[in-house]
Design a protein around this motif. Structure first.
Motif, mmCIF file in Angstrom:
data_model
loop_
_atom_site.group_PDB
_atom_site.id
_atom_site.type_symbol
_atom_site.label_atom_id
_atom_site.label_comp_id
_atom_site.label_asym_id
_atom_site.label_seq_id
_atom_site.Cartn_x
_atom_site.Cartn_y
_atom_site.Cartn_z
ATOM 1 N N ARG A 15 0.851 -1.173 0.000
ATOM 2 C CA ARG A 15 0.000 0.000 0.000
ATOM 3 C C ARG A 15 0.891 1.228 0.000
ATOM 4 N N ILE A 17 1.390 4.792 1.195
ATOM 5 C CA ILE A 17 0.885 5.619 2.296
ATOM 6 C C ILE A 17 1.574 6.970 2.233
ATOM 7 N N ILE A 24 5.474 6.352 9.695
ATOM 8 C CA ILE A 24 5.273 4.946 9.358
ATOM 9 C C ILE A 24 6.056 4.048 10.313
#
Length: 99
Positions: A15, A17, A24
């Motif tokens: 994914r 992000i 993160i």
């Protein structure tokens, strides 16, 4: 069924992000953050153990929300368990873990 007849399973996901590396990294190494983003829709999470260091392990119990999910759990009637080991942690650069 023998151990040799059991096929190993490999899953992967990715994914994109839009967040800083610091954000993160924090989301993957803070157990309070895990329960806010890791459980899939329709589930809540509870951390049993969490040791964010290379070689450290983690275990989260995922509980189905609501009575319409009875008997769907893989670990018990209404739960699934996510557990694994942190293989590599380089602050704000790299996270490698086995789920």
């Amino acid at each position: 069924m023998t151990d040799s007849s059991i096929k190993k399973r490999t899953d992967s996901a990715s994914r994109l992000i839009k967040a800083s590396p610091e954000t993160i990294y924090q989301a993957f190494t803070d157990p309070r953050a895990w329960v806010s983003w890791l459980p899939p829709e329709g589930m809540s999470g509870q951390i049993d153990s969490f040791d964010a260091r290379e070689g450290g392990s983690y275990r989260m119990v995922l509980n189905y929300i609501g009575s319409d999910h009875v008997n769907l759990g893989k670990s018990s009637e209404g739960t699934d368990i996510v557990q694994g080991t942190f293989l590599a942690l380089v602050p704000n650069k790299k996270i490698r873990a086995v789920f």
